[in-house]
Design an enzyme around this catalytic site. Sequence first.
Site, PDB file in Angstrom:
ATOM      1  N   PHE A   8      89.753   8.525 -38.827  1.00  0.00           N
ATOM      2  CA  PHE A   8      90.403   9.565 -38.518  1.00  0.00           C
ATOM      3  C   PHE A   8      89.314  10.821 -38.868  1.00  0.00           C
ATOM      4  CE2 PHE A   8      93.792   7.136 -40.519  1.00  0.00           C
ATOM      5  CZ  PHE A   8      94.786   7.643 -39.495  1.00  0.00           C
ATOM      6  N   ASP A   9      89.271  11.727 -37.860  1.00  0.00           N
ATOM      7  CA  ASP A   9      88.850  12.973 -38.355  1.00  0.00           C
ATOM      8  C   ASP A   9      89.673  13.648 -39.446  1.00  0.00           C
ATOM      9  OD1 ASP A   9      87.324  15.557 -37.880  1.00  0.00           O
ATOM     10  OD2 ASP A   9      89.200  16.165 -37.068  1.00  0.00           O
ATOM     11  N   LEU A  10      89.298  14.670 -40.174  1.00  0.00           N
ATOM     12  CA  LEU A  10      90.155  15.063 -41.326  1.00  0.00           C
ATOM     13  C   LEU A  10      90.499  16.440 -41.081  1.00  0.00           C
ATOM     14  CD1 LEU A  10      91.084  14.752 -43.907  1.00  0.00           C
ATOM     15  CD2 LEU A  10      89.102  16.112 -44.759  1.00  0.00           C
ATOM     16  N   ASP A  11      89.805  17.616 -40.692  1.00  0.00           N
ATOM     17  CA  ASP A  11      90.406  18.846 -40.386  1.00  0.00           C
ATOM     18  C   ASP A  11      91.205  18.981 -39.065  1.00  0.00           C
ATOM     19  OD1 ASP A  11      89.316  19.916 -42.696  1.00  0.00           O
ATOM     20  OD2 ASP A  11      87.335  20.281 -41.847  1.00  0.00           O
ATOM     21  N   VAL A 162      90.864   8.667 -34.145  1.00  0.00           N
ATOM     22  CA  VAL A 162      92.020   9.575 -33.990  1.00  0.00           C
ATOM     23  C   VAL A 162      91.276  10.957 -34.297  1.00  0.00           C
ATOM     24  CG1 VAL A 162      94.131  10.525 -34.707  1.00  0.00           C
ATOM     25  CG2 VAL A 162      93.913   7.930 -34.636  1.00  0.00           C
TER      26      VAL A 162
END
Length: 215
Positions: A8-11, A162
């Site tokens: 995953f990306d976070l922000d 994602v």
Amino acid sequence: MKFAGVLFDLDGTLINTSPLIIASFQHTFQTAYGRTLPEEAISRYFGEPLRTAMDVLGEPGDSDRLIEIYRAFNLEHHDRLATSFDGVEQVLHTLDKAGIAMGVVTSKTEKTAWRGLRLFHLDGYIQHVVGMESTQQHKPHPEPVEKGLAHLGLPASACLMVGDSPADIASGHAAGLKTAAVSWTLVPWENLEASKPDHVLQTINDLVFLVTGNR
């Protein structure tokens, strides 16, 4: 099982830090230059390293100073301005119970990333975080995603990337992963669509079926 792991990306993907990021940019440029930035000028750099944005948006030679102002404000106001996305914790819990390995690949520092994950009780589901200090190249280069794969111990064919920005999708594709774009991004949708994600998540709940094949 369709995928054994998810990066995953976070922000803007797992945590709603867009108001925090925008406020941090506005404070930085108001402090440094007495002016603010259009939100679209900020959102186009979502998913990329902070220095990339400052090198372009700031005056020549000012990037270090701008980053220092930005990070001081961002850390001070992080817990107040960051918010959760509905359903994320439950979806990560479901994927964890299904045995899915999960990691985060972010353009922010690992310390700040873990702070956000802990704030919204997501840290127990994430095995590793690859932050900006962990790689020589950054998204959209494949190196961050490749390092995330190495931490999970899985091949690219078994994992999904994602994210909410073209840089996330490009990095995933370059590393050989299938990709999913989230519809709740603040990045102009035509920009994200142009990056040609393999899947689009209308809600975070769509991820369970995409990854496990189960509703």
